[in-house]
Write an enzyme that holds these catalytic residues in place. Structure first.
Site, short mmCIF file in Angstrom:
data_model
loop_
_atom_site.label_atom_id
_atom_site.label_comp_id
_atom_site.label_asym_id
_atom_site.label_seq_id
_atom_site.Cartn_x
_atom_site.Cartn_y
_atom_site.Cartn_z
N ARG A 1 -7.54 -27.56 0.39
CA ARG A 1 -7.64 -26.98 1.75
C ARG A 1 -7.82 -27.57 2.18
O ARG A 1 -6.98 -28.55 2.73
CB ARG A 1 -7.89 -25.46 1.30
CG ARG A 1 -8.06 -24.84 -0.20
CD ARG A 1 -9.21 -22.90 0.18
NE ARG A 1 -10.00 -22.92 1.19
CZ ARG A 1 -10.66 -21.64 0.33
NH1 ARG A 1 -10.05 -20.21 -0.04
NH2 ARG A 1 -12.00 -21.98 1.21
N MET B 1 -1.04 7.17 1.54
CA MET B 1 -1.33 6.43 3.23
C MET B 1 -2.87 7.09 4.18
O MET B 1 -3.62 6.10 4.12
CB MET B 1 -0.44 6.24 4.36
CG MET B 1 -0.88 5.66 5.62
SD MET B 1 0.51 5.57 7.14
CE MET B 1 1.84 4.91 5.97
N TYR C 1 3.49 11.51 -4.54
CA TYR C 1 4.69 10.76 -4.32
C TYR C 1 4.96 10.31 -5.96
O TYR C 1 4.32 10.07 -6.48
CB TYR C 1 4.46 9.41 -3.42
CG TYR C 1 4.42 9.87 -1.84
CD1 TYR C 1 5.12 10.51 -1.25
CD2 TYR C 1 3.32 9.59 -1.50
CE1 TYR C 1 5.24 11.01 -0.25
CE2 TYR C 1 3.50 10.02 0.17
CZ TYR C 1 4.35 10.74 0.49
OH TYR C 1 3.85 11.07 2.37
N LYS D 1 -18.95 -13.57 7.56
CA LYS D 1 -17.06 -13.85 8.54
C LYS D 1 -16.59 -12.85 8.11
O LYS D 1 -16.73 -11.43 7.22
CB LYS D 1 -15.67 -14.97 7.38
CG LYS D 1 -16.40 -14.78 5.88
CD LYS D 1 -15.65 -15.63 5.40
CE LYS D 1 -15.22 -15.81 4.18
NZ LYS D 1 -14.77 -17.81 3.56
C1 LIG Z 1 -16.26 -17.71 2.06
C2 LIG Z 1 -17.00 -18.63 1.84
C3 LIG Z 1 -18.63 -18.83 1.14
C4 LIG Z 1 -19.30 -18.19 1.08
O1 LIG Z 1 -18.55 -16.86 -0.45
P1 LIG Z 1 -19.22 -16.59 -1.39
O2 LIG Z 1 -17.95 -16.55 -1.89
O3 LIG Z 1 -18.40 -14.77 0.01
O4 LIG Z 1 -20.65 -16.66 -1.16
C5 LIG Z 1 -18.93 -19.77 1.67
N1 LIG Z 1 -18.58 -21.04 2.21
C6 LIG Z 1 -17.33 -21.20 2.55
C7 LIG Z 1 -16.65 -22.45 3.18
C8 LIG Z 1 -16.63 -19.92 2.55
O5 LIG Z 1 -15.04 -19.50 2.96
#
Ligand SMILES: *Cc1c(COP(=O)(O)O)cnc(C)c1O
Length: 371
Positions: free
Chosen positions: A133, A311, A263, A35
């Site tokens: 969540r 930046m 800055y 992701k």
């Molecule tokens: C991002 C995510 C992972 C991977 O987590 P890591 O800590 O990077 O290994 C696994 N399962 C879900 C549902 C996630 O959102």
């Protein structure tokens, strides 16, 4: 020649990390989580390398991320688990993307899409086991599972998996989640579901909580060679950081003691000093919070970032050392080569290494090596 600013991604490190982790966990299946553009490393090349290293599943948050992998010709199983309330599941179902399901509504949307397409949607029920969540809350398990079983009997859905995600809040919290997950598996059996895949552990639990491994682990950060732990390094885990963030020194200047830098003159040279200008800034994802705190690798040594990170650029003081315009400067990479790590930058910016690599911006080209 190496670029002005770039993130060099070593795909052999990705393959090696996946091989090492797969052997270590010993689960029948391993999902590489790609992701957020492969945690900033480039989703498609990382996915290909992870599959070469032995992963047999890919995980993403959004359906769009899954479709990007399909468009690149990747045919491995993919799971997407975070959906727009009005998500159109048709493209996912027709492109053979498995859907993580967190509510009765999503389940119905998947079934509707499958019915319209004359296909079967493959789903993984996501149970909330304490993260609060987007999993299905325990009070809804029976209802959603009964609905899933009904759709399965009608051929609209196939419940391919049951999963959850841990909080890593404490050993006790994870143990409690594990217990709740077991209750969820029992509820699924009672509902007549027989998911082939049961998965709970991300990198941290995959490494430290063998009871959470089940039939598949979902590995994110560890695939990229970074440690999910504060108290254990990549090297201690046998992992190789895949990303090296680097650039070329854009300007060099000798300043007198007392000269203010960047800055707000957050830093003044305590003695006559040589400064090197690094052409990356917060627009590129370099955390401004690390101003005056992080270090970079330059000519086999490390030197401090001085003054505010701006930046597009920041300044490094090399003191009395030699530096020339065009020199290679490494913000972070594999610390076994003597350069700072993403975790060092995370410490400086009071964040986690995940945040350091995923935030690298669009202006930084990714150069993939050892494809
Ligand atoms: C991002 C995510 C992972 C991977 O987590 P890591 O800590 O990077 O290994 C696994 N399962 C879900 C549902 C996630 O959102």
């Amino acid at each position: 020649m190496s670029g002005f600013r770039e993130a060099v991604i070593d795909l052999e490190a990705i393959r090696s990390n996946v091989r090492h982790l797969s052997a270590l966990v010993g689960t029948p299946h391993v999902m590489a989580v790609v992701k957020a553009n492969g945690y900033g490393h480039g989703a498609v090349p990382v996915a290909v390398a992870a599959l070469q290293g032995g992963a047999d599943w890919l995980g993403v948050a959004d359906i769009e991320e899954a479709l990007e992998l399909r468009d690149a010709g990747i045919s491995a199983p993919i799971l997407a688990w975070l959906h727009d309330p009005d998500a159109d599941f048709h493209s996912a179902v027709s492109d053979d993307v498995d859907l993580g399901i967190s509510s009765a509504r999503q389940l119905q949307q998947a079934a509707d899409a499958a019915l319209e397409l004359g296909l079967t949607a493959a789903v993984h029920l996501k149970l909330d086991t304490g993260l609060s969540r987007n999993g299905i809350p325990e009070c809804d398990w029976a209802e959603v599972m009964a609905l899933a079983a009904e759709h399965e009997r009608a051929g609209r859905l196939s419940v391919r998996g049951i999963f959850s995600h841990l909080s890593n809040a404490s050993a006790d919290d994870d143990a409690e989640s594990l217990e709740r997950f077991e209750r969820g598996l029992e509820a699924a059996r009672r509902a007549g579901l027989t998911p082939a895949l049961v998965h709970l552990a991300a990198s941290a639990a995959a490494l430290r909580l063998p009871a959470a491994r089940y039939s598949m682990v979902r590995l994110g950060i560890a695939v990229y060679g970074l440690s999910p732990f504060d108290d254990e390094s990549s090297a201690q885990l046998g992992l190789i950081p895949a990303m090296t963030l680097r650039g070329r020194v854009a300007a060099v200047r000798r300043v007198a003691a007392g000269a203010g830098v960047s800055y707000d003159h957050l830093w003044r040279a305590p003695v006559d000093s040589t400064l090197a200008l690094v052409p990356l800034g917060y627009a590129d994802g370099i955390p401004r919070q690390a101003s005056g705190l992080a270090r970079v690798g330059l000519r086999d040594d490390t030197h401090p970032v001085v003054g505010r990170i701006a930046m597009d650029q920041f300044v490094v003081s090399v003191g009395q050392a030699e530096v020339t315009v065009g020199d290679d400067v490494v913000l972070f990479g594999d610390p076994s080569t003597g350069v700072p790590s993403a975790s060092d930058w995370a410490l400086a910016a009071q964040t986690i290494n995940y945040d350091i690599v995923t935030r690298i911006g669009r202006r930084v080209p990714r150069r993939h090596i050892n494809a």
